[in-house]
Design an enzyme around this catalytic site. Structure first.
Site, PDB file in Angstrom:
ATOM      1  N   LYS A 192      -4.495  -2.392 -13.117  1.00  0.00           N
ATOM      2  CA  LYS A 192      -4.896  -3.156 -11.931  1.00  0.00           C
ATOM      3  C   LYS A 192      -6.415  -3.340 -11.970  1.00  0.00           C
ATOM      4  O   LYS A 192      -7.155  -2.390 -12.235  1.00  0.00           O
ATOM      5  CB  LYS A 192      -4.484  -2.374 -10.683  1.00  0.00           C
ATOM      6  CG  LYS A 192      -4.657  -3.105  -9.374  1.00  0.00           C
ATOM      7  CD  LYS A 192      -3.994  -2.314  -8.243  1.00  0.00           C
ATOM      8  CE  LYS A 192      -4.208  -2.979  -6.902  1.00  0.00           C
ATOM      9  NZ  LYS A 192      -3.634  -4.327  -6.830  1.00  0.00           N
ATOM     10  N   ASN A 250       3.639  -8.971   1.358  1.00  0.00           N
ATOM     11  CA  ASN A 250       4.307  -7.807   0.791  1.00  0.00           C
ATOM     12  C   ASN A 250       5.768  -7.837   1.210  1.00  0.00           C
ATOM     13  O   ASN A 250       6.079  -7.823   2.394  1.00  0.00           O
ATOM     14  CB  ASN A 250       3.631  -6.523   1.300  1.00  0.00           C
ATOM     15  CG  ASN A 250       4.116  -5.297   0.558  1.00  0.00           C
ATOM     16  OD1 ASN A 250       5.217  -5.269   0.014  1.00  0.00           O
ATOM     17  ND2 ASN A 250       3.288  -4.270   0.535  1.00  0.00           N
ATOM     18  N   THR A 273      -2.752  -4.245  -0.057  1.00  0.00           N
ATOM     19  CA  THR A 273      -1.948  -3.552   0.960  1.00  0.00           C
ATOM     20  C   THR A 273      -2.778  -2.515   1.702  1.00  0.00           C
ATOM     21  O   THR A 273      -2.670  -2.368   2.925  1.00  0.00           O
ATOM     22  CB  THR A 273      -0.720  -2.885   0.304  1.00  0.00           C
ATOM     23  OG1 THR A 273       0.125  -3.908  -0.234  1.00  0.00           O
ATOM     24  CG2 THR A 273       0.072  -2.071   1.311  1.00  0.00           C
ATOM     25  N   THR A 323       4.025 -16.003  -2.777  1.00  0.00           N
ATOM     26  CA  THR A 323       2.812 -16.307  -3.521  1.00  0.00           C
ATOM     27  C   THR A 323       1.586 -15.893  -2.708  1.00  0.00           C
ATOM     28  O   THR A 323       1.572 -16.058  -1.490  1.00  0.00           O
ATOM     29  CB  THR A 323       2.759 -17.827  -3.822  1.00  0.00           C
ATOM     30  OG1 THR A 323       4.012 -18.216  -4.390  1.00  0.00           O
ATOM     31  CG2 THR A 323       1.634 -18.154  -4.779  1.00  0.00           C
ATOM     32  N   HIS A 356      -2.118   3.313  -8.042  1.00  0.00           N
ATOM     33  CA  HIS A 356      -1.494   2.256  -8.838  1.00  0.00           C
ATOM     34  C   HIS A 356      -1.650   2.536 -10.326  1.00  0.00           C
ATOM     35  O   HIS A 356      -2.433   3.385 -10.742  1.00  0.00           O
ATOM     36  CB  HIS A 356      -2.137   0.891  -8.516  1.00  0.00           C
ATOM     37  CG  HIS A 356      -1.694   0.317  -7.209  1.00  0.00           C
ATOM     38  ND1 HIS A 356      -2.250   0.725  -6.000  1.00  0.00           N
ATOM     39  CD2 HIS A 356      -0.745  -0.605  -6.889  1.00  0.00           C
ATOM     40  CE1 HIS A 356      -1.660   0.061  -5.016  1.00  0.00           C
ATOM     41  NE2 HIS A 356      -0.751  -0.751  -5.522  1.00  0.00           N
TER      42      HIS A 356
END
Lengths: 265, 265, 265, 265
Positions: B154, B122, B161, B94, B150
């Protein structure tokens, strides 16, 4: 008879006239590469090399049929006007040919209907093909973005090639009725999403070791199509220069962009 | 005995205790993948699946030894505190575990010296390895930039990351005394050079068809080194989740980031 | 004080002795690059350049502390033996140093405990780092393959670097108990699956325009990790040569491979 | 009116007849994707789903105007013959349509001049475009090679798409008089140079995590042009299936390959 590697030199010119080339700007980086490429091509003859101090008369004295202009924006129009005036075909790699300058050149060419001029913002066959194909494909995909990558000594971002590619893509998508790429971004405080050029996102990377590279990324449900071009050194531009010199005599009038000489349908 | 594909499941746990797993957030996207991955792993036993309406007591009733928390930031700290209180090891995927929350958890763990907790921003082994290696290599190259790519749904850019990778790289370069990447850009009216995160340029691409991808580009005179990671679907996170569950009992205290469980020297 | 670009020259040597370099094979391609790189490095001094006709005595007369051998396999061992005999440190980029030759050199070095020698099959930092990291990562993924890409004038396939990378990967996977990459191929009449080197599939591409490039592809459920290295020209090897010259005096004995001088954990 | 994402569904069909689709092979993997795609497309209507046990009469009872055949090579010809016989247009994704079978179908279509049939070995727009553009570009470059990458459960190498791409490239180069790619390899004991398909080198990578990917690499002096296509999942084929269903009624006779429906010049 086996055929040579394409773009390396020995196939016959498209004109029956001998191709006698005068190189202007022969002392610059592009010029030196071009002098060597013309010299090495069996169907072309290098008849004159001019630097900034040389008189244009030298071109006529040498009996040139073609002028290759690799100079600077300040004097390129004058060089080309001189060529047209004297019935020489011209291939031009100098930048700075605005729409206004091209209009004036077209007017002059109207009085010399047998003369051909090619002005090419980019002489790399691969780059020109990649941009043209990317634009054609972009009609079929919801998403498109451009990443250009260059050496870190470049002062402007994005590159001129990326801007032209974005323009071609925008035109093709507009014609096909394709809307903007989907993008749900609501939070981008530092501008990671890059520049918006004609509605297309363009990202500019600067990295020591690189020369000039570009990727066009197209995306649709479950698939991606990428066109990548790498120009490792100025040798990349020579096949396009030779193609221009071999073709220009058979294409009277002004051609803007090497695309015009490639069979791109 | 031939060995299995790594990360697919059958190698022995690092603890002699049986690994009896309770999955919290079992109904979410990650949760459903995790339920299947735990079920398929011969050395793990799925003993409870909890949704948002279930009481934590269910975890104890099922005799779980490990808790896998894949819930939401609002309740994750409470779940983990409950695990620690009851002597269960916890693996947490989470988000929202701020430095402050981690400090409080470390204080609680001091009273339970045999309990291990892993909080991983991650769970992709490939992503964690790529970031760690990129940071190690970035000490040796003048130039470094990050491109993350991505799906276009998003909402934030750049990705978490990418921000973490930029931070790792910045730390490594600072420690090695490496200055900023060379960049002669003086003209970039539309922001094509992207975001500057901890001194590292980060570019965010959004493209239909993609899931989660990242490239770190390192450049030096005459060479380029690229670390690329592609996460095609959530299955990419399961080897990391399983590695966490198998290792956490042997690592008392709090580990933040999967890196801690990989042999990265 | 701002720090220089790494590998480009001005950081202090690791030894307090001045680094006075004699280059052997100074007239070859690598030699010419090295002469320029040593000359440009503020903390190194080029004291002698030797061609094939020169006597080794010239090295001593010039007061060299370090010898850089970029010659040919036939005379490299003799050059290095001369250096060791005279208390000079040596950095060697010449190929052909078999295990047997290295053993003999180690024996000689035992009598000169203060002398350091580095023999590097590959001086590209990026290539060495990519291979080392790929091997470390390959323990965590079921699948691994190598694609090497070179100019089409190369006569052997696959490249020596690819063979060494495959060997490093095979060792790492064997140590970690990882089995062979999954492969259901039953029909491959023309050999599209490439070469099997130490159990790792290796593919060799030959393409005009390329120099020396390599990709290691690692795959697991739902994810891919790619290490790509591009050497665009011989300049790529100079940071490694300089690192070797700066470090060798502080590492007595024989080091084989630039890896030994990088902090790879 | 803003335009939709291309390929996702709402633009008008090219025929004025309503597009009433019967899906054969509706229970297979492609079939299930297609059922969903047709259902989601506002201008298409799903009127029948047939499995292997169903009678073709069901197609007529449902009043279908179009048949989408996603079955197996054994029964696909019979299904298509039934469609043509009854005046239905057919879009076919089943493999196994040899030249002989296509000839027989063309003969049948001669008697039904208003009926259109599309047989597509590959429904991915990106893949078809990449292959077509790569072939067009391959006329201009001395070097060309293909790398195809798939999941490791695939039994044949190279892929059918790679073989078709090699064929298109070979035809284009032969027509343009381009000789074979330069290659000085004299030593390749383990077959690293891959398969030779129609004179083009093809490399097949098999990697867990991948689905279906292909790169065509073109090289010339100083430059490289790469066309890369990634099919991440079967969703990649749906835009092509929908394009086929929307176009087939306006293209009487047999079209083989989706290329025929794209504007490729």
């Amino acid at each position: 008879m086996t055929s040579p590697e394409p773009g390396t030199g020995t196939h016959p010119g498209t004109s029956t006239d001998p191709i006698r080339v005068a190189v202007l700007g022969a002392g610059g980086k592009m010029g030196r590469h071009a002098v060597r490429a013309v010299t090495d091509a069996p169907d072309l003859e290098l008849v004159a090399e001019l630097g900034s101090a040389d008189s244009l008369q030298k071109v006529l004295d040498a009996g040139a049929s073609h002028l290759l202009d690799l100079t600077v924006p300040q004097i390129s129009p004058e060089n080309v006007a001189f060529a047209v005036q004297n019935g020489l075909h011209a291939v031009v790699g100098t930048s700075g040919w605005s729409a206004e300058r091209r209009t004036r050149l077209r007017e002059q060419l109207a009085d010399h209907p047998q003369v051909g001029v090619l002005i090419a913002p980019n002489f790399s066959l691969g780059s020109v093909l990649a941009s043209a194909f990317a634009a054609a494909a972009a009609r079929h995909f919801p998403s498109v973005e451009i990443i250009e990558m260059h050496h870190p000594d470049k002062v402007d971002a994005p590159s001129g090639t990326a801007v032209r590619t974005a323009g071609l893509i925008a035109d093709a998508r507009s014609e096909a009725g394709v809307g903007p790429s989907p993008d749900a971004t609501t939070h981008d405080p530092d501008g990671a999403r890059g520049a918006l050029v004609d509605g297309v996102r363009v990202h500019a990377v600067r990295l020591r070791g690189l020369e000039a590279h570009q990727e066009v990324l197209l995306g649709g449900p479950g698939e991606q199509l990428v066109f990548r071009h790498d120009a490792f050194d100025r040798g990349a531009y020579m096949p396009g220069v030779l193609l221009g010199l071999r073709t220009v005599a058979s294409r009277p009038g002004l051609a803007y962009g090497l695309d015009a000489y490639l069979d791109l349908g």
